[in-house]
Design an enzyme around this catalytic site. Sequence first.
Site, PDB file in Angstrom:
ATOM      1  N   LYS A  13       0.842  -1.211   0.000  1.00 28.50           N
ATOM      2  CA  LYS A  13       0.000   0.000   0.000  1.00 28.50           C
ATOM      3  C   LYS A  13       0.877   1.262   0.000  1.00 28.50           C
ATOM      4  O   LYS A  13       0.674   2.163  -0.809  1.00 28.50           O
ATOM      5  CB  LYS A  13      -0.922   0.028   1.237  1.00 28.50           C
ATOM      6  CG  LYS A  13      -1.873  -1.158   1.332  1.00 28.50           C
ATOM      7  CD  LYS A  13      -2.784  -1.043   2.531  1.00 28.50           C
ATOM      8  CE  LYS A  13      -2.094  -1.074   3.863  1.00 28.50           C
ATOM      9  NZ  LYS A  13      -1.402  -2.349   4.175  1.00 28.50           N
ATOM     10  N   ARG A 156      11.258  -1.677  11.020  1.00 24.54           N
ATOM     11  CA  ARG A 156      10.118  -1.232  11.834  1.00 24.54           C
ATOM     12  C   ARG A 156       9.898  -2.168  13.014  1.00 24.54           C
ATOM     13  O   ARG A 156      10.026  -3.386  12.866  1.00 24.54           O
ATOM     14  CB  ARG A 156       8.861  -1.195  10.953  1.00 24.54           C
ATOM     15  CG  ARG A 156       8.306   0.211  10.809  1.00 24.54           C
ATOM     16  CD  ARG A 156       7.267   0.295   9.758  1.00 24.54           C
ATOM     17  NE  ARG A 156       6.037  -0.414  10.103  1.00 24.54           N
ATOM     18  CZ  ARG A 156       4.947  -0.365   9.354  1.00 24.54           C
ATOM     19  NH1 ARG A 156       4.934   0.347   8.243  1.00 24.54           N
ATOM     20  NH2 ARG A 156       3.864  -1.027   9.695  1.00 24.54           N
ATOM     21  N   ARG A 167      -0.558  -9.375  12.943  1.00 23.36           N
ATOM     22  CA  ARG A 167      -1.118  -8.350  12.048  1.00 23.36           C
ATOM     23  C   ARG A 167      -1.893  -8.999  10.902  1.00 23.36           C
ATOM     24  O   ARG A 167      -2.950  -8.506  10.503  1.00 23.36           O
ATOM     25  CB  ARG A 167       0.018  -7.483  11.486  1.00 23.36           C
ATOM     26  CG  ARG A 167       0.563  -6.504  12.519  1.00 23.36           C
ATOM     27  CD  ARG A 167       1.908  -5.962  12.134  1.00 23.36           C
ATOM     28  NE  ARG A 167       1.888  -5.162  10.926  1.00 23.36           N
ATOM     29  CZ  ARG A 167       2.969  -4.912  10.182  1.00 23.36           C
ATOM     30  NH1 ARG A 167       4.137  -5.419  10.507  1.00 23.36           N
ATOM     31  NH2 ARG A 167       2.864  -4.162   9.126  1.00 23.36           N
TER      32      ARG A 167
HETATM   33  P1  AP5 Z   1       4.833  -1.562   1.892  1.00 26.88           P
HETATM   34  O1  AP5 Z   1       4.506  -0.732   0.702  1.00 26.88           O
HETATM   35  O2  AP5 Z   1       5.559  -0.929   3.016  1.00 26.88           O
HETATM   36  O3  AP5 Z   1       3.528  -2.331   2.392  1.00 26.88           O
HETATM   37  P2  AP5 Z   1       2.247  -1.776   3.156  1.00 26.88           P
HETATM   38  O4  AP5 Z   1       1.075  -2.469   2.589  1.00 26.88           O
HETATM   39  O5  AP5 Z   1       2.238  -0.291   3.174  1.00 26.88           O
HETATM   40  O6  AP5 Z   1       2.584  -2.388   4.577  1.00 26.88           O
HETATM   41  P3  AP5 Z   1       2.426  -1.802   6.050  1.00 26.88           P
HETATM   42  O7  AP5 Z   1       3.148  -2.788   6.932  1.00 26.88           O
HETATM   43  O8  AP5 Z   1       2.889  -0.381   6.152  1.00 26.88           O
HETATM   44  O9  AP5 Z   1       0.939  -1.901   6.266  1.00 26.88           O
HETATM   45  P4  AP5 Z   1       0.210  -2.044   7.591  1.00 26.88           P
HETATM   46  O10 AP5 Z   1      -1.156  -1.896   7.114  1.00 26.88           O
HETATM   47  O11 AP5 Z   1       0.498  -3.245   8.405  1.00 26.88           O
HETATM   48  O12 AP5 Z   1       0.884  -0.912   8.477  1.00 26.88           O
HETATM   49  P5  AP5 Z   1       0.421   0.544   8.872  1.00 26.88           P
HETATM   50  O13 AP5 Z   1       1.642   1.356   8.940  1.00 26.88           O
HETATM   51  O14 AP5 Z   1      -0.727   1.001   8.064  1.00 26.88           O
HETATM   52  O15 AP5 Z   1       5.670  -2.837   1.365  1.00 26.88           O
HETATM   53  C1  AP5 Z   1       6.203  -3.776   2.282  1.00 26.88           C
HETATM   54  C2  AP5 Z   1       7.610  -4.197   1.797  1.00 26.88           C
HETATM   55  O16 AP5 Z   1       7.484  -4.916   0.573  1.00 26.88           O
HETATM   56  C3  AP5 Z   1       8.543  -3.024   1.509  1.00 26.88           C
HETATM   57  O17 AP5 Z   1       9.831  -3.380   1.899  1.00 26.88           O
HETATM   58  C4  AP5 Z   1       8.453  -2.844  -0.030  1.00 26.88           C
HETATM   59  O18 AP5 Z   1       9.653  -2.324  -0.579  1.00 26.88           O
HETATM   60  C5  AP5 Z   1       8.188  -4.271  -0.494  1.00 26.88           C
HETATM   61  N1  AP5 Z   1       7.306  -4.336  -1.671  1.00 26.88           N
HETATM   62  C6  AP5 Z   1       6.199  -3.577  -1.920  1.00 26.88           C
HETATM   63  N2  AP5 Z   1       5.624  -3.940  -3.083  1.00 26.88           N
HETATM   64  C7  AP5 Z   1       6.383  -4.974  -3.555  1.00 26.88           C
HETATM   65  C8  AP5 Z   1       6.294  -5.783  -4.738  1.00 26.88           C
HETATM   66  N3  AP5 Z   1       5.327  -5.611  -5.648  1.00 26.88           N
HETATM   67  N4  AP5 Z   1       7.227  -6.755  -4.902  1.00 26.88           N
HETATM   68  C9  AP5 Z   1       8.227  -6.940  -4.001  1.00 26.88           C
HETATM   69  N5  AP5 Z   1       8.363  -6.187  -2.875  1.00 26.88           N
HETATM   70  C10 AP5 Z   1       7.449  -5.226  -2.657  1.00 26.88           C
HETATM   71  O19 AP5 Z   1      -0.158   0.308  10.346  1.00 26.88           O
HETATM   72  C11 AP5 Z   1       0.683  -0.070  11.408  1.00 26.88           C
HETATM   73  C12 AP5 Z   1      -0.156  -0.275  12.652  1.00 26.88           C
HETATM   74  O20 AP5 Z   1      -0.829   0.949  13.020  1.00 26.88           O
HETATM   75  C13 AP5 Z   1      -1.275  -1.313  12.536  1.00 26.88           C
HETATM   76  O21 AP5 Z   1      -0.810  -2.625  12.755  1.00 26.88           O
HETATM   77  C14 AP5 Z   1      -2.230  -0.831  13.656  1.00 26.88           C
HETATM   78  O22 AP5 Z   1      -1.759  -1.212  14.920  1.00 26.88           O
HETATM   79  C15 AP5 Z   1      -2.125   0.686  13.547  1.00 26.88           C
HETATM   80  N6  AP5 Z   1      -3.150   1.258  12.639  1.00 26.88           N
HETATM   81  C16 AP5 Z   1      -2.928   1.865  11.445  1.00 26.88           C
HETATM   82  N7  AP5 Z   1      -4.091   2.262  10.892  1.00 26.88           N
HETATM   83  C17 AP5 Z   1      -5.070   1.896  11.743  1.00 26.88           C
HETATM   84  C18 AP5 Z   1      -6.494   2.018  11.715  1.00 26.88           C
HETATM   85  N8  AP5 Z   1      -7.144   2.579  10.677  1.00 26.88           N
HETATM   86  N9  AP5 Z   1      -7.183   1.505  12.760  1.00 26.88           N
HETATM   87  C19 AP5 Z   1      -6.557   0.933  13.800  1.00 26.88           C
HETATM   88  N10 AP5 Z   1      -5.226   0.783  13.892  1.00 26.88           N
HETATM   89  C20 AP5 Z   1      -4.477   1.262  12.869  1.00 26.88           C
END
Ligand code: AP5
Length: 210
Positions: A13, A156, A167
């Site tokens: 994402k 992270r 997660r």
């Molecule tokens: P990346 O693009 O970083 O993936 P992402 O989907 O953004 O992953 P996140 O871990 O950031 O999502 P998340 O939803 O768990 O975390 P968030 O920060 O929102 O890609 C991942 C890796 O893969 C990278 O190294 C990238 O280079 C690589 N990659 C990407 N695309 C690729 C491809 N096509 N091929 C190969 N490699 C690739 O949330 C964190 C925490 O915050 C949650 O767990 C929760 O506790 C809290 N939180 C956030 N939002 C809420 C909400 N709305 N409600 C309640 N709690 C919340």
Amino acid sequence: MRLILLAAPGAGKGTQAEKLSEHFGIPTISTGAILRHNIQEGTELGKIAKQYIDGGNLIPDDVMIQVMKDRLSQEDCKKGFILDGFPRTLTQAEALDASGIAIDAVLNLEVEDEAIVQRLSGRLECKECASTFHKEYRKPKVQGVCDNCGGELTTRADDKPETIKSRLSVYHTQTEPLLKHYVEKGILKSVKGQDAIEDTTKAVLAALED
Ligand code: AP5
């Protein structure tokens, strides 16, 4: 363009949001980035968020809904935005519906859990600007240094194997059911997110411009 990215942790994402933000000239609102910034600054929100994020759990709905209400009312969201990480529960989706903000599309990136574990285990994040890299799939030009701002790259805190597992489980039970909510609204677009980053961007743009 008002777009929601709805996909599993590590599905890409944030990576795709960076490309789409450039393409459409609109800001990305990443709830994870907002929460991590607050943790770093030691704010009240950061103190609440830390205990949930460390365990791979979701922050309570009322807290997140208020955070997003404040963020979406800011000036830079007027001409559109990309939501990365919100909504994540049906209660959050209903709050967004009730706000009267019309969403144009919800993008689902389909990636298998096995690939997600590999992605999150190798992810690197910039301490300064939060740009994301990968030890294998998106290597920085200089090891340990951010291409965009020269900041230090780090792992992270929630990318530990046991936290990744919880997660993913939280995603499947609490967030995945939202796909149905947006299918019913007729705005869900699903794209295979398993291919290389650039190929996925092409597929995403094709789906959005369809
Ligand atoms: P990346 O693009 O970083 O993936 P992402 O989907 O953004 O992953 P996140 O871990 O950031 O999502 P998340 O939803 O768990 O975390 P968030 O920060 O929102 O890609 C991942 C890796 O893969 C990278 O190294 C990238 O280079 C690589 N990659 C990407 N695309 C690729 C491809 N096509 N091929 C190969 N490699 C690739 O949330 C964190 C925490 O915050 C949650 O767990 C929760 O506790 C809290 N939180 C956030 N939002 C809420 C909400 N709305 N409600 C309640 N709690 C919340």
